[in-house]
Design an enzyme around this catalytic site. Sequence first.
Site, PDB file in Angstrom:
ATOM      1  N   ARG A  15      27.825 -15.405  45.435  1.00  0.00           N
ATOM      2  CA  ARG A  15      27.918 -14.659  46.680  1.00  0.00           C
ATOM      3  C   ARG A  15      26.552 -14.261  47.246  1.00  0.00           C
ATOM      4  O   ARG A  15      26.302 -14.415  48.450  1.00  0.00           O
ATOM      5  CB  ARG A  15      28.788 -13.409  46.468  1.00  0.00           C
ATOM      6  CG  ARG A  15      30.267 -13.730  46.310  1.00  0.00           C
ATOM      7  CD  ARG A  15      31.047 -12.565  45.736  1.00  0.00           C
ATOM      8  NE  ARG A  15      30.694 -12.313  44.339  1.00  0.00           N
ATOM      9  CZ  ARG A  15      31.223 -12.979  43.319  1.00  0.00           C
ATOM     10  NH1 ARG A  15      32.127 -13.910  43.538  1.00  0.00           N
ATOM     11  NH2 ARG A  15      30.866 -12.715  42.081  1.00  0.00           N
ATOM     12  N   THR A  16      25.672 -13.724  46.403  1.00  0.00           N
ATOM     13  CA  THR A  16      24.383 -13.244  46.913  1.00  0.00           C
ATOM     14  C   THR A  16      23.547 -14.389  47.460  1.00  0.00           C
ATOM     15  O   THR A  16      23.013 -14.313  48.572  1.00  0.00           O
ATOM     16  CB  THR A  16      23.610 -12.500  45.811  1.00  0.00           C
ATOM     17  OG1 THR A  16      24.389 -11.391  45.350  1.00  0.00           O
ATOM     18  CG2 THR A  16      22.282 -11.974  46.338  1.00  0.00           C
ATOM     19  N   ARG A  58      15.990 -13.067  42.278  1.00  0.00           N
ATOM     20  CA  ARG A  58      16.825 -12.468  41.234  1.00  0.00           C
ATOM     21  C   ARG A  58      16.240 -12.867  39.886  1.00  0.00           C
ATOM     22  O   ARG A  58      15.844 -14.022  39.686  1.00  0.00           O
ATOM     23  CB  ARG A  58      18.274 -12.937  41.336  1.00  0.00           C
ATOM     24  CG  ARG A  58      19.134 -12.515  40.144  1.00  0.00           C
ATOM     25  CD  ARG A  58      20.588 -12.888  40.322  1.00  0.00           C
ATOM     26  NE  ARG A  58      21.219 -12.067  41.348  1.00  0.00           N
ATOM     27  CZ  ARG A  58      22.521 -12.089  41.605  1.00  0.00           C
ATOM     28  NH1 ARG A  58      23.321 -12.916  40.947  1.00  0.00           N
ATOM     29  NH2 ARG A  58      23.038 -11.314  42.533  1.00  0.00           N
ATOM     30  N   LYS A  71       8.014 -24.882  32.436  1.00  0.00           N
ATOM     31  CA  LYS A  71       6.756 -25.399  31.900  1.00  0.00           C
ATOM     32  C   LYS A  71       5.800 -24.274  31.489  1.00  0.00           C
ATOM     33  O   LYS A  71       4.655 -24.523  31.143  1.00  0.00           O
ATOM     34  CB  LYS A  71       6.064 -26.273  32.947  1.00  0.00           C
ATOM     35  CG  LYS A  71       6.917 -27.412  33.479  1.00  0.00           C
ATOM     36  CD  LYS A  71       6.184 -28.136  34.607  1.00  0.00           C
ATOM     37  CE  LYS A  71       7.059 -29.202  35.234  1.00  0.00           C
ATOM     38  NZ  LYS A  71       6.393 -29.870  36.383  1.00  0.00           N
ATOM     39  N   HIS A  74      20.155  -3.467  42.636  1.00  0.00           N
ATOM     40  CA  HIS A  74      20.542  -4.570  43.519  1.00  0.00           C
ATOM     41  C   HIS A  74      20.717  -3.953  44.908  1.00  0.00           C
ATOM     42  O   HIS A  74      21.833  -3.836  45.420  1.00  0.00           O
ATOM     43  CB  HIS A  74      21.852  -5.198  43.041  1.00  0.00           C
ATOM     44  CG  HIS A  74      22.168  -6.527  43.650  1.00  0.00           C
ATOM     45  ND1 HIS A  74      21.601  -6.966  44.828  1.00  0.00           N
ATOM     46  CD2 HIS A  74      23.026  -7.518  43.260  1.00  0.00           C
ATOM     47  CE1 HIS A  74      22.081  -8.157  45.132  1.00  0.00           C
ATOM     48  NE2 HIS A  74      22.947  -8.519  44.199  1.00  0.00           N
TER      49      HIS A  74
END
Length: 257
Positions: free
Chosen positions: A64-65, A113, A92, A141
């Site tokens: 959703r985000t 995120r 890496k 959030h």
Amino acid sequence: MGSLSADASWCGRDVLAVDDLSDAMLGELFRTASRMRAMVASRGSTDALKGRVLANVFYEPSTRTMCSFDAAMKRLGGEVISVSESTSSAKKGETIEDTVRCLECYCDALVMRHPQVGTLAKAAAAASKPVINAGDGVGEHPTQALLDLFTMATATVDGAAAPAAADQSPLDCLAGKTLTLLGDLKHGRTTHSLALLCSRLARPPKLIFVSPAELAMPAAICEPLPPYVASRSFHNTHVLWRNSTAPSILNTLRCSR
């Protein structure tokens, strides 16, 4: 609507936590959201952000985000580049600081995120472009909390995107309501930001927390809340229904894995 007007306080700003946002910024944000909602309903899209590029940088899974940021940018006429942990050079050994310094050469803002609390603050410190927190471990959030609160407000007025007066917030309709947060409140970063955001409103709803005892809202979130905002916590839903009236708004959260 070919352009976006915004308060100068928003220009170039990171959005990492609710406390980063002043009352004036919140009022401007929600009034703009009301206008954007009306625009989507009437026209579907605009070219306000034509020529701008947003980087979606997600080191955790998201449906959703990530999609909401992608869709919003495209509805405003902009473009999106996406990076995940599996496709980034973090595999890496590249540091988060080096990643954002590289990506900001290709974009105008970064939505990020990450599973570790504090990583996005490091990213923002290294970046010269705005960094927006889309989930910071079990921390905050803020963007989801802003969207949730706006959704609650519009639902409260039967979905009508009525324009607010210049000195009035679209969220004023939540005054006197009871918002119950139910679920995994310990790990639910959205509820952390939502509780803190409610405490910032001039006319906040009353908050009630409901969860198993081991998943209770962290003390670090509860302690700053004034008593007129968050008055009760329950660890059993049966106790909740026996001791209070039904909530005006019920916000439920799944258990995190």
